[in-house]
Design an enzyme around this catalytic site. Structure first.
Site, PDB file in Angstrom:
ATOM      1  N   ILE A 222       0.716   6.207   4.139  1.00 56.12           N
ATOM      2  CA  ILE A 222       0.133   7.508   4.459  1.00 56.12           C
ATOM      3  C   ILE A 222       0.740   7.963   5.777  1.00 56.12           C
ATOM      4  O   ILE A 222       0.623   7.276   6.792  1.00 56.12           O
ATOM      5  CB  ILE A 222      -1.405   7.390   4.538  1.00 56.12           C
ATOM      6  CG1 ILE A 222      -1.921   6.946   3.164  1.00 56.12           C
ATOM      7  CG2 ILE A 222      -2.037   8.699   4.961  1.00 56.12           C
ATOM      8  CD1 ILE A 222      -3.347   6.506   3.160  1.00 56.12           C
TER       9      ILE A 222
ATOM     10  N   ARG B 127     -15.670  -8.238  15.296  1.00 59.73           N
ATOM     11  CA  ARG B 127     -15.910  -8.541  16.716  1.00 59.73           C
ATOM     12  C   ARG B 127     -16.442  -7.286  17.404  1.00 59.73           C
ATOM     13  O   ARG B 127     -16.426  -6.199  16.833  1.00 59.73           O
ATOM     14  CB  ARG B 127     -14.573  -8.917  17.370  1.00 59.73           C
ATOM     15  CG  ARG B 127     -13.562  -7.781  17.264  1.00 59.73           C
ATOM     16  CD  ARG B 127     -12.325  -7.962  18.110  1.00 59.73           C
ATOM     17  NE  ARG B 127     -11.530  -6.750  18.147  1.00 59.73           N
ATOM     18  CZ  ARG B 127     -10.618  -6.382  17.250  1.00 59.73           C
ATOM     19  NH1 ARG B 127     -10.368  -7.164  16.210  1.00 59.73           N
ATOM     20  NH2 ARG B 127      -9.962  -5.259  17.382  1.00 59.73           N
TER      21      ARG B 127
ATOM     22  N   ARG C  79      -8.498   4.321  28.115  1.00 56.79           N
ATOM     23  CA  ARG C  79      -8.162   2.982  28.602  1.00 56.79           C
ATOM     24  C   ARG C  79      -7.217   3.125  29.782  1.00 56.79           C
ATOM     25  O   ARG C  79      -6.197   3.800  29.685  1.00 56.79           O
ATOM     26  CB  ARG C  79      -7.474   2.179  27.513  1.00 56.79           C
ATOM     27  CG  ARG C  79      -8.356   1.956  26.312  1.00 56.79           C
ATOM     28  CD  ARG C  79      -7.721   0.932  25.404  1.00 56.79           C
ATOM     29  NE  ARG C  79      -8.475   0.818  24.163  1.00 56.79           N
ATOM     30  CZ  ARG C  79      -8.286  -0.147  23.267  1.00 56.79           C
ATOM     31  NH1 ARG C  79      -7.365  -1.071  23.493  1.00 56.79           N
ATOM     32  NH2 ARG C  79      -9.003  -0.192  22.174  1.00 56.79           N
TER      33      ARG C  79
ATOM     34  N   LYS D 297      -4.425   1.464  21.609  1.00 59.95           N
ATOM     35  CA  LYS D 297      -5.206   2.695  21.695  1.00 59.95           C
ATOM     36  C   LYS D 297      -5.248   3.204  23.128  1.00 59.95           C
ATOM     37  O   LYS D 297      -5.272   2.409  24.073  1.00 59.95           O
ATOM     38  CB  LYS D 297      -6.632   2.430  21.203  1.00 59.95           C
ATOM     39  CG  LYS D 297      -6.673   2.127  19.707  1.00 59.95           C
ATOM     40  CD  LYS D 297      -8.024   1.603  19.259  1.00 59.95           C
ATOM     41  CE  LYS D 297      -7.969   1.178  17.801  1.00 59.95           C
ATOM     42  NZ  LYS D 297      -9.113   0.316  17.441  1.00 59.95           N
TER      43      LYS D 297
ATOM     44  N   HIS E 106      -7.022   7.770  12.446  1.00 55.11           N
ATOM     45  CA  HIS E 106      -7.640   6.451  12.394  1.00 55.11           C
ATOM     46  C   HIS E 106      -9.105   6.601  12.793  1.00 55.11           C
ATOM     47  O   HIS E 106      -9.407   6.886  13.948  1.00 55.11           O
ATOM     48  CB  HIS E 106      -6.922   5.495  13.345  1.00 55.11           C
ATOM     49  CG  HIS E 106      -7.545   4.141  13.386  1.00 55.11           C
ATOM     50  ND1 HIS E 106      -7.391   3.272  14.435  1.00 55.11           N
ATOM     51  CD2 HIS E 106      -8.338   3.509  12.500  1.00 55.11           C
ATOM     52  CE1 HIS E 106      -8.056   2.166  14.192  1.00 55.11           C
ATOM     53  NE2 HIS E 106      -8.645   2.279  13.031  1.00 55.11           N
TER      54      HIS E 106
ATOM     55  N   GLU F  15       0.858  -1.191   0.000  1.00 56.15           N
ATOM     56  CA  GLU F  15       0.000   0.000   0.000  1.00 56.15           C
ATOM     57  C   GLU F  15       0.888   1.232   0.000  1.00 56.15           C
ATOM     58  O   GLU F  15       1.989   1.204   0.542  1.00 56.15           O
ATOM     59  CB  GLU F  15      -0.885   0.057   1.263  1.00 56.15           C
ATOM     60  CG  GLU F  15      -2.122  -0.800   1.205  1.00 56.15           C
ATOM     61  CD  GLU F  15      -2.988  -0.654   2.457  1.00 56.15           C
ATOM     62  OE1 GLU F  15      -2.626   0.108   3.370  1.00 56.15           O
ATOM     63  OE2 GLU F  15      -4.029  -1.319   2.508  1.00 56.15           O
TER      64      GLU F  15
ATOM     65  N   VAL G 123     -13.041  -3.104  22.126  1.00 57.06           N
ATOM     66  CA  VAL G 123     -12.830  -2.496  23.447  1.00 57.06           C
ATOM     67  C   VAL G 123     -13.591  -1.177  23.547  1.00 57.06           C
ATOM     68  O   VAL G 123     -14.248  -0.889  24.550  1.00 57.06           O
ATOM     69  CB  VAL G 123     -11.323  -2.248  23.686  1.00 57.06           C
ATOM     70  CG1 VAL G 123     -11.102  -1.488  24.989  1.00 57.06           C
ATOM     71  CG2 VAL G 123     -10.536  -3.545  23.684  1.00 57.06           C
TER      72      VAL G 123
HETATM   73  C1  MV4 Z   1      -1.306   2.138   7.414  1.00 56.81           C
HETATM   74  C2  MV4 Z   1      -0.684   3.332   7.826  1.00 56.81           C
HETATM   75  C3  MV4 Z   1      -0.277   4.204   6.846  1.00 56.81           C
HETATM   76  N1  MV4 Z   1      -0.472   3.913   5.545  1.00 56.81           N
HETATM   77  N2  MV4 Z   1      -1.494   1.901   6.106  1.00 56.81           N
HETATM   78  C4  MV4 Z   1      -1.384   0.032  11.653  1.00 56.81           C
HETATM   79  C5  MV4 Z   1      -2.081  -1.199  12.093  1.00 56.81           C
HETATM   80  C6  MV4 Z   1      -2.953  -1.629  10.984  1.00 56.81           C
HETATM   81  N3  MV4 Z   1      -4.280  -1.839  11.501  1.00 56.81           N
HETATM   82  C7  MV4 Z   1      -2.899  -0.552   9.971  1.00 56.81           C
HETATM   83  N4  MV4 Z   1      -1.922   0.398  10.404  1.00 56.81           N
HETATM   84  C8  MV4 Z   1      -1.515   1.413   9.605  1.00 56.81           C
HETATM   85  N5  MV4 Z   1      -1.717   1.225   8.285  1.00 56.81           N
HETATM   86  C9  MV4 Z   1      -1.062   2.773   5.193  1.00 56.81           C
HETATM   87  N6  MV4 Z   1      -1.245   2.493   3.917  1.00 56.81           N
HETATM   88  C10 MV4 Z   1      -0.507   3.558   9.181  1.00 56.81           C
HETATM   89  C11 MV4 Z   1      -0.916   2.593  10.077  1.00 56.81           C
HETATM   90  C12 MV4 Z   1      -0.728   2.918  11.457  1.00 56.81           C
HETATM   91  C13 MV4 Z   1      -1.801   3.078  12.311  1.00 56.81           C
HETATM   92  C14 MV4 Z   1      -3.116   2.892  11.877  1.00 56.81           C
HETATM   93  C15 MV4 Z   1      -4.167   3.067  12.731  1.00 56.81           C
HETATM   94  C16 MV4 Z   1      -3.934   3.428  14.043  1.00 56.81           C
HETATM   95  C17 MV4 Z   1      -2.655   3.605  14.485  1.00 56.81           C
HETATM   96  C18 MV4 Z   1      -1.582   3.429  13.635  1.00 56.81           C
HETATM   97  C19 MV4 Z   1      -0.288   3.616  14.111  1.00 56.81           C
HETATM   98  C20 MV4 Z   1       0.763   3.437  13.278  1.00 56.81           C
HETATM   99  C21 MV4 Z   1       0.544   3.077  11.940  1.00 56.81           C
END
Ligand code: MV4
Length: 446
Positions: free
Chosen positions: A203, A292, A338, A237, A208, A200, A295
């Site tokens: 970003i 699911r 949390r 989180k 989030h 991917e 939390v």
């Molecule tokens: C990403 C991203 C940046 N770009 N994908 C981290 C865990 C997984 N669920 C997806 N994650 C990420 N995917 C792209 N293409 C940055 C993260 C990420 C992140 C995402 C959500 C919440 C916290 C995070 C912390 C670090 C990196």
């Protein structure tokens, strides 16, 4: 509706599920490990069975023992909570083949959505934006280099079986991409028994944002709006809130509608979450589905007035959703923090031990979801989450004031907790102004 269910989990979520069951007149069977033998929430269950030793591998992950307890306890269904077996499609399949309802999605949908490459394809087919990247699994180095060329660096190598950051590598050029491919694949093989990876566009510091959905077995689905979960540290989180601060209304509507489209096209039934990354231009990209209860579900319950555990039970029992989208309000603002038994001053090292004293905040707008009490001994074997403090007020500014007041009142003695870090967050101007992203904690506080 079910008359009797087994709760295949521990701690605050086991208690959370037992509480809703009791309100609905459903009997509960609890299971516990040796380490949790003396946990007081077990007394609230109608029956409880020890299913093994201290570690989760020899207790809460033992499918055979949980099924045995379900048969001895004579239950009609199993609620897996979160973590442990909650997203194990094999477990869901075993439950159903034993004629025990699994309170979660059909195992086929769970399996498909659990594979990120397949989930991306389902999203694309449902016209939901995904992060630019490879169409399927990366077959070889040449293909990875080709995709990277097309989308541009930096790129992220992700494990198709992943989640929570395992098997993820950022590559900023061709040379590093080659090594990231093999190390991500090796880590994924080890962690998930599946070496498949995809690419991917990376970003930088996105927000989030995730959408809570509810779907029944008859093709109906509603959303319960979004949660902003950007405040995290190493994929744990710390703070979750709804509505997401500063999100333009049109974007919010679009994200929620996209989540519904995806869910409706995936054969999903249950509560679930559709996760998105949102960039600084408010472009949003689907990343994964959590099949699911999560939390952070309470903040969505607070603003909508809907009990998500109750809805999970009803949907699993085959009822039609008794809700239409216009009956899902979003009233006010809700924020959850949390509380973990960890020492923020010591690299967040786990801080198990006995709670020797405690004062829990109360009053207007406060909910505390927790299984802890004075004299409770936090075992060292599991996740360090010991409670969730949730506020619900008419506006975000009032929620923040309420949370600050509640954290100030909170006393937990005998162990270290993340409360001081949470206080720092709520005193931080950028957070108060709603300027949050996934890089906030590391950038501003550590
Ligand atoms: C990403 C991203 C940046 N770009 N994908 C981290 C865990 C997984 N669920 C997806 N994650 C990420 N995917 C792209 N293409 C940055 C993260 C990420 C992140 C995402 C959500 C919440 C916290 C995070 C912390 C670090 C990196």
């Amino acid at each position: 509706m079910f008359q009797r269910i087994l709760v295949a989990n521990r701690g605050e979520i086991a208690l959370r599920i037992i509480r809703t069951c009791h309100e609905l007149g459903i009997e509960t069977v609890a299971v516990y490990s040796e380490a949790d033998r003396n946990a007081s929430y077990l007394e609230l269950a109608d029956e409880s069975y020890c299913i093994g030793g201290n570690s989760s591998a020899e207790s809460y992950l033992m499918i055979n023992r949980i099924i045995s307890a379900a048969e001895v306890g004579n239950v009609q269904a199993i609620h897996p909570g979160y973590g442990f077996l909650a997203e194990n499609s094999h477990f869901a399949e075993v439950c159903r083949s034993c004629n025990i309802e699994f309170i979660g999605p059909p195992h086929e949908a769970m399996k498909q959505l659990g594979d990120k490459v397949t989930a991306r394809k389902i999203a694309r087919d449902a016209k939901v934006h995904t992060v630019p990247g490879s169409e399927g699994l990366i077959e070889d180095e040449a293909e990875a280099l080709r995709v990277a060329e097309e989308i541009g660096y930096p790129v992220l190598v992700k494990a198709t079986a992943g989640g929570g950051g395992k098997g993820m590598r950022v590559a900023r050029n061709d040379i590093s991409l080659k090594s990231c491919l093999s190390s991500a694949a090796a880590e994924a093989e080890k962690a998930f028994n599946n070496a498949g990876v995809y690419l991917e566009k990376y970003i930088e510091n996105p927000r989030h944002i995730e959408v809570q959905i509810l779907a029944d077995q008859h093709g109906n689905a509603v959303h319960l709006w979004e949660r902003d979960c950007s405040l995290q540290r190493r994929h744990q989180k710390l703070v979750e809130e709804t509505p997401a601060p500063d999100l333009p209304n049109a974007v919010r509507e679009d994200i929620c509608k996209a989540a519904i489209r995806l869910v409706k096209s995936s054969g999903y039934a249950n509560a679930g979450t559709v996760e998105f990354l949102v960039d600084s231009q408010f472009q949003f990209y689907f990343i994964e589905v959590n099949a699911r209860i999560q939390v952070e579900h309470p903040v969505s319950e607070q603003v909508t007035g809907i009990d998500l555990i109750e809805q999970q039970l009803r949907v699993a029992a085959g009822e039609e959703l008794g809700l239409s989208q216009r009956n899902v309000p979003c009233n006010g603002s809700s924020i959850e923090v949390r509380i973990n038994a960890e020492d923020p001053a010591n690299d967040f090292r786990g801080s198990p031990g006995t709670i020797t004293g405690m004062k829990v905040p109360g009053g207007r707008g406060i909910r505390f979801d927790s299984h802890i009490h004075v004299g409770y001994r936090i075992p060292p074997f599991y996740d360090s989450l010991i409670g969730k403090l949730i506020v619900h007020r008419p506006t975000r500014a009032e929620s923040i004031r309420c949370m600050k007041r509640a954290l100030e009142e909170f006393r937990i003695e005998g162990i270290h907790t993340t409360i001081p870090l949470l206080q720092q967050i709520f005193n931080h101007t950028a957070f108060v102004e709603g300027r949050v992203d996934t890089g906030f904690i590391e950038r501003e506080l550590l």
